[in-house]
Write an enzyme that holds these catalytic residues in place. Structure first.
Site, mmCIF file in Angstrom:
data_model
loop_
_atom_site.group_PDB
_atom_site.id
_atom_site.type_symbol
_atom_site.label_atom_id
_atom_site.label_comp_id
_atom_site.label_asym_id
_atom_site.label_seq_id
_atom_site.Cartn_x
_atom_site.Cartn_y
_atom_site.Cartn_z
ATOM 1 N N SER A 286 0.801 -1.229 0.000
ATOM 2 C CA SER A 286 0.000 0.000 0.000
ATOM 3 C C SER A 286 0.835 1.281 0.000
ATOM 4 C CB SER A 286 -0.969 -0.001 1.182
ATOM 5 O OG SER A 286 -1.963 -0.982 1.001
ATOM 6 N N LYS B 191 -10.925 -5.112 10.612
ATOM 7 C CA LYS B 191 -11.929 -4.570 9.703
ATOM 8 C C LYS B 191 -13.329 -4.531 10.313
ATOM 9 C CE LYS B 191 -9.525 -5.759 5.433
ATOM 10 N NZ LYS B 191 -9.606 -6.409 4.109
ATOM 11 N N ASP C 202 -12.770 -2.794 -0.426
ATOM 12 C CA ASP C 202 -12.549 -4.193 -0.800
ATOM 13 C C ASP C 202 -13.696 -4.653 -1.697
ATOM 14 O OD1 ASP C 202 -10.157 -4.668 0.534
ATOM 15 O OD2 ASP C 202 -11.155 -5.310 2.373
ATOM 16 N N GLY D 64 -14.378 -18.431 3.614
ATOM 17 C CA GLY D 64 -14.048 -17.385 4.578
ATOM 18 C C GLY D 64 -15.117 -16.317 4.644
ATOM 19 N N ALA D 65 -15.617 -16.045 5.857
ATOM 20 C CA ALA D 65 -16.691 -15.065 6.032
ATOM 21 C C ALA D 65 -16.295 -13.953 6.992
ATOM 22 C CB ALA D 65 -17.953 -15.764 6.549
ATOM 23 N N GLY E 60 -2.531 -19.102 3.375
ATOM 24 C CA GLY E 60 -1.639 -18.948 2.235
ATOM 25 C C GLY E 60 -0.797 -17.701 2.296
ATOM 26 N N TYR F 8 -2.051 -11.589 -1.380
ATOM 27 C CA TYR F 8 -1.043 -11.251 -2.400
ATOM 28 C C TYR F 8 0.383 -11.334 -1.875
ATOM 29 C CZ TYR F 8 -0.596 -6.419 -0.521
ATOM 30 O OH TYR F 8 -0.368 -5.316 0.267
ATOM 31 N N GLY G 58 -4.302 -11.932 -6.257
ATOM 32 C CA GLY G 58 -4.580 -10.870 -5.298
ATOM 33 C C GLY G 58 -4.122 -9.501 -5.772
#
Length: 293
Positions: A26, A78, A114, A138-139, A204, A229, A250
């Site tokens: 970023s 988040k 996102d 994934g939630a 990952g 990523y 990603g």
């Protein structure tokens, strides 16, 4: 006297709150985008692990008063920041997750780029596969954003799997009514009949070397997307490529969410090409031997 309203005189202080974030691309993307526009931008990494509600509130008060135009928020905060903000954009309020906090007149306003970023990135794959059923693994915070993006793209169905079933059920209840949403009992069940699968978990992400989807479940007629990523080529994506699946790295999500956040922070539309070049340079420098498919 210098014209302080001229673009070259404008300065923007932004940043990222989360942990671990030392790998983040970023700063490179935001600062390069600012330079390409002829403005000055500094993007500060604010790595804080294990912050409780009081700690996050203190961080956000600093953002409010120390001259920030805004900050991004990443794992694991988040969802935790939602109740600490003055206002939420409608989409962020609907999903209960924020990745971008904008400072406006001393008020902290939460957004979720996102969602908009992933929607831009995945739209071609969704269209090419006739908006067929998609499996989401994934939630959590990023999983929520991905689910809302897919719902907005009118996929025929969304199957959500999370190791915490209650979290998947909660996400399913938040999505727009009238959509075909199923909470799956396993990754295998989520993938049955699906044309695409998205990893919305941190599995990952280095130093983790796992995969959210067993290799034997991957197929050539599937498209596979990963929100991770770091590394760019996760174990999931490598296995999917070996089976001939279409891929969404990603990289695209990172660039598009950053571009949308930059515009919210500054009011200026950035060059996604400039951000992409900065992302690629960052990855080449940081992971010269890791990011090989």
């Amino acid at each position: 006297m210098a014209d302080l309203s001229a673009p070259k005189a404008r300065k923007f202080l932004t940043g990222l709150i989360g942990a671990p974030i030392v790998h983040s691309a970023s700063p490179a993307m935001h600062e390069h985008a600012a330079a390409a526009l002829g403005v000055r931008g500094h993007y500060q990494l604010i790595e804080v692990a294990g912050a409780d509600r009081a700690g996050l509130a203190t961080l956000l008060e600093g953002v409010r008063w120390l001259g920030f135009a805004g900050v991004n928020v990443t794992y694991p905060y988040k969802e935790a920041v939602v109740g600490l903000l003055d206002e939420l954009a409608p989409k962020a309020a609907a999903m209960g997750a924020v990745n971008t906090v904008v400072v406006r007149d001393g008020r902290l306003i939460g957004h979720n780029t996102d969602t908009t970023g992933f929607e831009r990135a995945v739209a071609p794959l969704v269209s090419q596969t006739n908006r067929g059923i998609v499996a989401l693994i994934g939630a959590g915070g990023v999983g929520k954003a991905i689910a809302f993006a897919l719902a907005n793209l009118d996929v025929a169905g969304l199957r959500i799997y999370d190791t915490e079933r209650a979290r998947a059920e909660k996400l399913a209840s938040l999505l727009p009514a009238g959509k075909s949403i199923t909470v799956a009992n396993s990754v295998e069940e989520a993938l049955q009949g699906a044309v695409g699968v998205v990893n919305g978990t941190p599995i990952g992400m280095l130093p983790n070397h796992g995969t959210p989807v067993p290799d034997e479940l991957l197929r050539a007629d599937l498209w596979v997307a990963d929100a991770v990523y770091s590394p760019l080529w996760t174990p999931l994506l490598k296995a999917a490529k070996a089976r001939g699946a279409r891929l969404l790295l990603g990289r695209e999500l990172a660039i598009y969410q950053a571009a949308d956040a930059f515009e919210l922070f500054t009011g200026l539309p950035p060059s996604t090409e400039a951000m992409g070049a900065a992302f690629d340079n960052h990855m080449a420098e940081r992971y010269p031997a890791v990011d090989a498919a």
